[in-house]
Structures are given as structure tokens and as C-alpha cells.
Scaffold this motif. Structure first.
Motif, short mmCIF file in Angstrom:
data_model
loop_
_atom_site.label_atom_id
_atom_site.label_comp_id
_atom_site.label_asym_id
_atom_site.label_seq_id
_atom_site.Cartn_x
_atom_site.Cartn_y
_atom_site.Cartn_z
N ILE A 112 0.86 -1.19 0.00
CA ILE A 112 0.00 0.00 0.00
C ILE A 112 0.89 1.23 0.00
O ILE A 112 1.84 1.33 0.79
CB ILE A 112 -0.94 0.03 1.22
N ASN A 113 0.62 2.17 -0.89
CA ASN A 113 1.30 3.46 -0.95
C ASN A 113 0.21 4.48 -1.24
O ASN A 113 -0.18 4.69 -2.38
CB ASN A 113 2.36 3.45 -2.05
N GLY A 163 -8.15 8.66 3.39
CA GLY A 163 -8.78 7.77 2.43
C GLY A 163 -8.09 6.44 2.25
O GLY A 163 -8.50 5.63 1.41
N VAL A 164 -7.01 6.19 3.03
CA VAL A 164 -6.27 4.94 2.85
C VAL A 164 -7.12 3.71 3.18
O VAL A 164 -6.88 2.61 2.67
CB VAL A 164 -4.98 4.95 3.70
N THR A 165 -8.15 3.89 4.01
CA THR A 165 -8.96 2.74 4.42
C THR A 165 -10.09 2.42 3.45
O THR A 165 -10.89 1.51 3.71
CB THR A 165 -9.58 2.98 5.82
N LYS A 166 -10.16 3.13 2.31
CA LYS A 166 -11.24 2.87 1.35
C LYS A 166 -11.24 1.42 0.87
O LYS A 166 -12.29 0.87 0.51
CB LYS A 166 -11.11 3.80 0.15
N GLU A 167 -10.07 0.81 0.88
CA GLU A 167 -9.95 -0.59 0.44
C GLU A 167 -10.86 -1.52 1.21
O GLU A 167 -11.33 -2.54 0.68
CB GLU A 167 -8.49 -1.05 0.58
N ILE A 168 -11.12 -1.17 2.47
CA ILE A 168 -11.94 -2.07 3.29
C ILE A 168 -13.28 -1.43 3.67
O ILE A 168 -13.90 -1.84 4.66
CB ILE A 168 -11.18 -2.53 4.56
N THR A 182 -10.88 1.71 10.26
CA THR A 182 -9.74 2.47 10.78
C THR A 182 -8.46 1.90 10.18
O THR A 182 -8.46 0.84 9.54
CB THR A 182 -9.65 2.36 12.30
N LEU A 183 -7.36 2.60 10.41
CA LEU A 183 -6.07 2.13 9.93
C LEU A 183 -5.70 0.80 10.59
O LEU A 183 -5.10 -0.07 9.95
CB LEU A 183 -4.99 3.18 10.21
N GLU A 184 -6.08 0.64 11.85
CA GLU A 184 -5.80 -0.63 12.52
C GLU A 184 -6.56 -1.77 11.87
O GLU A 184 -6.04 -2.88 11.72
CB GLU A 184 -6.17 -0.53 13.99
N ASP A 185 -7.80 -1.51 11.45
CA ASP A 185 -8.57 -2.52 10.73
C ASP A 185 -7.85 -2.92 9.45
O ASP A 185 -7.78 -4.11 9.10
CB ASP A 185 -9.97 -1.99 10.37
N LEU A 186 -7.35 -1.93 8.73
CA LEU A 186 -6.64 -2.20 7.48
C LEU A 186 -5.39 -3.03 7.73
O LEU A 186 -5.08 -3.97 6.98
CB LEU A 186 -6.27 -0.87 6.80
N PHE A 187 -4.68 -2.68 8.79
CA PHE A 187 -3.47 -3.43 9.16
C PHE A 187 -3.80 -4.89 9.43
O PHE A 187 -3.15 -5.81 8.91
CB PHE A 187 -2.83 -2.79 10.38
N LEU A 188 -4.84 -5.12 10.22
CA LEU A 188 -5.22 -6.50 10.55
C LEU A 188 -5.76 -7.24 9.34
O LEU A 188 -5.62 -8.47 9.24
CB LEU A 188 -6.26 -6.50 11.67
N TYR A 189 -6.37 -6.52 8.41
CA TYR A 189 -6.88 -7.13 7.20
C TYR A 189 -5.74 -7.79 6.42
O TYR A 189 -5.91 -8.86 5.83
CB TYR A 189 -7.57 -6.07 6.34
#
Length: 291
Positions: free
Chosen positions: A211-212, A217-222, A276-283
Motif C-alpha cells: 500500500i502506498n 482515504g487509505v482505508t477505502k480498500e476495506i 480504521t487504519l488498525e482494521d486495514l493493518f489487521l486485514y
């Protein structure tokens, strides 16, 4: 100013720590996220010239950093993961020592030391020995020495590991204050440390950047992939074995509220919540980390 990684690769025996990485960095704060073993520290050491790439290049404004040599190293400020200090030095003595290593003249070193120790909140203990400092005080001294030469590229590897919440907040504020007109790379696996200060999120896995993206908006993926639902206590283990459970909270009625990251709806009563960003990290890292 532009720092470019061009098919950057570092291999240790059969292990590829950094794998053909292509990234362009410009002034701003970059939060480099990844689980332990993702290759973050190896990348940081190559940026700082501590390690040489196996292949590929690091370019500053189009020039290879090996060719630039000392002219490049003068632009670097580095706080490594294991910050070494001399316990019997005072904070002031240590700053003067690092100034000499960086080629800063004595007059400038004296002025800069006073300015930076004041900025990081250590002016009152400038003449105290470092061995008497708390972990947070040592880390503040670490960032002070990293910016002694007013670097254009500031590299911070796991700078808040082991600090209490108050010290971590103070440290994040310090990083923000130093970031103007610099490329700041903050490498960590502690998501909250970069959530508030990073302009860009870089997520690293298996030696590659997966991810870059601008932090906004970085969490739009999830989007639509984070859920909240309540289940009976006796079903928590079953649900946890099937889905990525980010958080759980026990309710008064023998039920448990679960926060779940899933591509599909985990329960008929589940509702979507904002990611959240933490959700994205865990994803991306649920198989590599544990809560």
C-alpha cells in the motif's frame, strides 16, 4: 527533493528482506507499517547507507547515493531501533560528541545542543548522566541527536517502542515539529503512532510495498468490510476461528460485542462500521500478528 527506490533488493542468504521495491518519496511524513519481519529495518538501514543493496538503487534527485557519498550522509538523520548511548555521558556531552562525529563546529554544536534539548524537554537535565534517564527521556535525546545536522531525510525506526502513552503522544508531536520540508520515514508496527501524523501510509509485507496511499482515504480498500455484531459468549471461539476479530467487548447480558474485518457479512445481525487504519493493518496481517 525526491528520494527514489529503483528495484531495490536486499537478500540475506536465501531470505529476501526487500524485494524489487519501486517507490518515490518527496517531502512529507511517511508512516511505514508492517509486522515484525516485513523488511522495514532492512529498508531503513539501506536508506541510511548502513547496508548496501543486493541489487537496485537508491537515488536522490536522480543521483545514486553511493556516488553522492558524504554529501548524501550529511543530509541524513537516523534514530535506529536500538539507539546506542553512553550511560556516563550527560545529555549535553552526548550531543557535543555526536556533533563532532557529524562534523559540526564547536560553536554551532553548543548553540544547536541548547536549542534541541530545550525543544525536546531535556534542558533541565542537560547535565544529568544518561543512565539516570527514563526510556522516554532517552528516546527524546535520540531524536535530538538525529536532527543535530538539520537533516533533509529523517529516518526513525520503531521510535516509540516501549514508551508509555503520554511519552508516545509527546514523541509524535516532536516528530511533527521536525517534519517541515523534510522526508520523514517513521517505521513502526504500532498503528496509532502514525495514524495522526503521517501524510502517506506505506504498508510493507514480504519485502514489498503493498500500500502506498495518502493517509486520508487509505482505508477505502476495506469500506463495507468492517462489521460489528453481538454473539453469545459460547459462540465467540467459533466466530473467531472463521473471521478476523479486531476487538471484543463483553456485554452485561452474557453477550460479546465483536468488531470483525471480513469480505462477507459474518452474522445476520452484523452491521457495517467505519474502518480504521488498525482494521486495514489487521486485514493484511492477521496471520502474522496477534492482539
Amino acid at each position: 527533493m525526491e528520494l527514489k527506490f529503483d528495484r531495490l533488493t536486499k537478500q540475506f542468504g536465501n531470505k529476501i528482506a526487500v524485494d524489487r521495491m519501486d517507490v518515490i518519496l518527496q517531502p512529507g511524513v511517511y508512516g511505514l507499517l508492517g509486522a515484525n519481519g516485513a523488511g522495514k529495518t532492512t529498508l531503513m538501514r539501506m536508506v541510511c547507507g548502513v547496508l548496501n543493496p543486493t541489487s537496485g538503487d537508491i537515488l536522490l534527485d536522480g543521483y545514486d547515493i553511493d556516488t553522492l557519498g558524504e554529501n548524501y550522509r550529511k543530509l541524513i538523520g537516523y534514530l535506529p531501533q536500538d539507539f546506542g548511548y553512553y550511560p556516563d555521558f550527560t545529555a549535553k556531552e552526548f550531543m557535543h560528541y555526536v556533533s563532532a562525529l557529524k562534523g559540526i563546529d564547536k560553536k554551532s554544536a553548543k548553540l544547536k545542543t541548547k536549542e534541541l534539548l530545550d525543544l525536546v524537554g531535556l534542558s533541565e537535565v542537560a547535565n544529568k548522566k544518561i543512565r539516570t534517564f527514563s526510556g522516554g527521556m532517552k528516546q527524546r535525546l535520540g531524536i535530538a541527536q538525529a536532527v543535530l545536522n538539520d537533516p533533509k531525510i529523517l529516518v526513525l525506526d520503531e521510535p516509540t517502542a516501549g514508551l508509555d502513552p503520554k511519552e508516545r503522544i509527546r514523541f509524535r508531536n516532536l516528530i511533527s515539529s521536525f517534519s517541515k520540508d523534510k522526508i520523514v520515514i517513521l517505521s513502526t508496527h504500532i498503528v496509532s503512532d502514525i495514524e495522526y501524523i503521517a501524510d502517506t501510509i506505506l504498508m510493507m509485507k514480504g519485502g514489498q510495498i503493498i500500500i502506498n496511499s495518502p493517509s486520508e482515504g487509505v482505508t477505502k480498500e476495506i469500506d463495507k468490510k468492517v462489521w460489528r455484531c453481538r454473539v453469545p459468549q459460547n459462540k465467540v471461539d467459533i466466530v473467531s476461528s472463521k473471521y478476523r476479530v479486531v476487538n471484543l467487548q463483553h456485554e452485561d447480558n452474557n453477550e460479546v460485542s465483536l468488531r470483525i474485518v471480513s469480505d462477507t457479512k459474518p452474522d445476520e445481525n452484523a452491521i457495517n462500521v467505519d474502518p480504521t487504519l488498525e482494521d486495514l493493518f489487521l486485514y493484511h496481517f492477521d496471520d502474522m500478528v496477534s492482539l
